[in-house]
Design a protein around this motif. Structure first.
Motif, short mmCIF file in Angstrom:
data_model
loop_
_atom_site.label_atom_id
_atom_site.label_comp_id
_atom_site.label_asym_id
_atom_site.label_seq_id
_atom_site.Cartn_x
_atom_site.Cartn_y
_atom_site.Cartn_z
N SER A 186 15.24 -0.13 9.07
CA SER A 186 14.15 0.34 8.22
C SER A 186 13.93 -0.50 6.96
O SER A 186 12.80 -0.87 6.65
CB SER A 186 14.38 1.81 7.83
OG SER A 186 14.37 2.62 8.98
N PRO A 187 14.99 -0.84 6.19
CA PRO A 187 14.76 -1.69 5.02
C PRO A 187 14.17 -3.05 5.37
O PRO A 187 13.35 -3.59 4.62
CB PRO A 187 16.17 -1.83 4.42
CG PRO A 187 16.91 -0.64 4.90
CD PRO A 187 16.39 -0.38 6.27
N LEU A 188 14.58 -3.62 6.51
CA LEU A 188 14.03 -4.91 6.92
C LEU A 188 12.55 -4.80 7.27
O LEU A 188 11.75 -5.67 6.91
CB LEU A 188 14.82 -5.47 8.11
CG LEU A 188 16.21 -6.03 7.77
CD1 LEU A 188 17.02 -6.26 9.03
CD2 LEU A 188 16.09 -7.32 6.98
N LEU A 189 12.17 -3.75 7.96
CA LEU A 189 10.76 -3.56 8.29
C LEU A 189 9.92 -3.37 7.03
O LEU A 189 8.78 -3.82 6.97
CB LEU A 189 10.59 -2.36 9.23
CG LEU A 189 11.12 -2.51 10.66
CD1 LEU A 189 10.89 -1.24 11.45
CD2 LEU A 189 10.49 -3.69 11.36
N ASN A 190 10.49 -2.74 6.04
CA ASN A 190 9.77 -2.54 4.79
C ASN A 190 9.46 -3.86 4.07
O ASN A 190 8.50 -3.95 3.31
CB ASN A 190 10.57 -1.64 3.84
CG ASN A 190 10.58 -0.20 4.29
OD1 ASN A 190 9.69 0.24 5.01
ND2 ASN A 190 11.61 0.54 3.91
N LEU A 191 10.28 -4.88 4.30
CA LEU A 191 10.10 -6.16 3.63
C LEU A 191 9.21 -7.12 4.40
O LEU A 191 8.82 -8.17 3.85
CB LEU A 191 11.46 -6.84 3.40
CG LEU A 191 12.42 -6.15 2.43
CD1 LEU A 191 13.65 -7.01 2.22
CD2 LEU A 191 11.74 -5.86 1.09
N SER A 192 8.89 -6.82 5.63
CA SER A 192 8.09 -7.76 6.43
C SER A 192 6.67 -7.85 5.88
O SER A 192 6.06 -6.85 5.49
CB SER A 192 8.06 -7.30 7.88
OG SER A 192 7.21 -8.15 8.64
N CYS A 193 6.15 -9.09 5.86
CA CYS A 193 4.79 -9.30 5.36
C CYS A 193 3.80 -9.49 6.50
O CYS A 193 2.67 -9.93 6.28
CB CYS A 193 4.76 -10.52 4.42
SG CYS A 193 5.38 -12.03 5.16
N THR A 194 4.23 -9.18 7.72
CA THR A 194 3.32 -9.27 8.87
C THR A 194 3.20 -7.90 9.52
O THR A 194 3.90 -6.96 9.16
CB THR A 194 3.83 -10.29 9.90
OG1 THR A 194 5.18 -9.98 10.25
CG2 THR A 194 3.76 -11.70 9.36
N HIS A 195 2.33 -7.82 10.51
CA HIS A 195 2.07 -6.56 11.20
C HIS A 195 3.31 -6.17 12.01
O HIS A 195 3.81 -6.96 12.81
CB HIS A 195 0.88 -6.73 12.13
CG HIS A 195 0.36 -5.42 12.68
ND1 HIS A 195 0.01 -4.37 11.87
CD2 HIS A 195 0.16 -5.04 13.96
CE1 HIS A 195 -0.42 -3.36 12.63
NE2 HIS A 195 -0.34 -3.75 13.90
N VAL A 196 3.81 -4.95 11.80
CA VAL A 196 5.06 -4.54 12.42
C VAL A 196 4.87 -3.40 13.42
O VAL A 196 5.83 -2.75 13.82
CB VAL A 196 6.09 -4.10 11.35
CG1 VAL A 196 6.48 -5.26 10.46
CG2 VAL A 196 5.56 -2.93 10.52
N ALA A 197 3.64 -3.16 13.85
CA ALA A 197 3.38 -2.03 14.74
C ALA A 197 4.17 -2.14 16.04
O ALA A 197 4.76 -1.15 16.52
CB ALA A 197 1.89 -1.93 15.04
N LEU A 198 4.20 -3.34 16.65
CA LEU A 198 4.92 -3.52 17.91
C LEU A 198 6.42 -3.32 17.71
O LEU A 198 7.09 -2.66 18.52
CB LEU A 198 4.64 -4.91 18.48
CG LEU A 198 5.37 -5.26 19.79
CD1 LEU A 198 4.98 -4.26 20.88
CD2 LEU A 198 5.06 -6.69 20.22
N THR A 199 6.95 -3.87 16.61
CA THR A 199 8.38 -3.70 16.34
C THR A 199 8.73 -2.25 16.08
O THR A 199 9.76 -1.75 16.54
CB THR A 199 8.78 -4.57 15.13
OG1 THR A 199 8.41 -5.92 15.37
CG2 THR A 199 10.27 -4.49 14.88
#
Length: 312
Positions: A186-199
């Motif tokens: 969860s913390p890593l997904l919060n930092l992503s600057c791209t679309h994370v819907a698939l992940t």
């Protein structure tokens, strides 16, 4: 297209900062001593369980085979997360490279998935022992136990490889501070600057399949066990049957209560301080308590432990 080029041209994050527990120096020192002691005690307890199971023929049974696997897993599990927690308490916020962060994430996800499957296998073992005792030697023969254990470990590796690849393929352009003491999903997904819907979809589906699937197996096993125990004619038989399951049921309750609260919700969780407390429960407290819980009410383990330590 322009947005994609802008993201591509941004500097990729080369390391993350694990915030850990940002408290005063004196409190950090005290926490370091406490967590180091808990870490060493966890390793000692689980190593002792593995030694007892391997060295005493009285414990060469399916239940203890799975318990030995669980103890081995707990040692790996706590070793995957505790070092960064200890370093963070010793030095302050810990800088971890991108590669090392993804490696830690891979082992953490793999081990937590393996633990779920092992707990379900142990619940099935207790179901067969109580509900189908005449078929127990056939249904839980060594080949079946080995197959369940191997599928637990290999399944965790496969699921983790998929999830880690999805998360590692995201772009991280900054900031790079993780409000956690280890690299978590969860913390890593919060930092992503791209679309994370698939992940997020992959993360959600794997949570449903692994967490909820194995939890349903455990609940179904214990529902059948409960009905069988209630039909037993004597109170002594009911107490004996319940005592063989109470420890495992307690471990399942502690583990799933904390893990499902975090991983079966949308991945972008805002209450990260609460998550850190819950993470301590299933990454530190559970591996520490499991050997105690399983052995506290187990006469066979008590007997071989006294024999090993040469107690009267």
């Amino acid at each position: 297209m322009e947005t994609s080029l802008e993201v591509t041209n941004m500097t990729r994050v080369q390391q993350f900062v694990l915030l850990g527990f940002p408290t005063g120096l004196g409190i950090r020192d005290a926490l370091f001593v406490v967590f180091l002691a808990l870490y060493l005690l966890t390793l000692l307890e689980n190593a002792l369980i593995i030694y007892l199971v391997c060295s005493h023929s009285e414990l060469h049974k399916p239940m203890y085979f799975f318990l030995g696997n669980l103890s081995c897993l707990e040692m790996c599990y706590v070793s995957a997360t505790m070092p960064t927690l200890l370093v963070g308490l010793w030095t302050g916020p810990y800088h971890i490279s991108f590669t090392l962060c993804m490696t830690q994430l891979f082992f953490f996800v793999s081990l937590i998935c393996t633990e779920c499957t092992l707990l379900a296998s142990m619940a099935y073992d207790r179901y067969v022992a109580i509900c189908r005792p005449l078929h127990y030697p056939l249904l839980m023969r060594p080949q079946v136990c080995l197959g369940l254990a191997l599928s637990s470990w290999l399944g965790g590796l496969v699921v983790s490889a998929i999830k880690t690849k999805c998360i590692a393929s995201l772009s991280y352009c900054g900031p790079n501070v993780l409000n956690q003491f280890f690299c978590d999903v969860s913390p890593l997904l919060n930092l992503s600057c791209t679309h994370v819907a698939l992940t997020e979809l992959v993360d959600f589906i794997s949570a449903i399949v692994i967490f909820c699937g194995t939890l349903l197996v455990s609940l179904a096993s214990y529902s059948a066990i409960g009905m069988a125990v209630l039909r037993m004619p004597s109170a002594a038989a009911r107490r004996k049957a319940f005592s063989t399951c109470a420890s495992h049921l307690l471990v399942v309750g502690i583990f799933y209560s904390a893990a499902l609260f975090i991983y079966c919700r949308p991945s972008r969780i805002k209450s990260m301080d609460l998550n850190k407390v819950l993470s301590v429960i299933y990454t530190v407290v559970t591996p520490l308590c499991n050997p105690v819980i399983y052995c506290l009410r187990n006469k066979e383990v008590h007997t071989v432990l006294r024999k090993t330590l040469r107690w009267p």
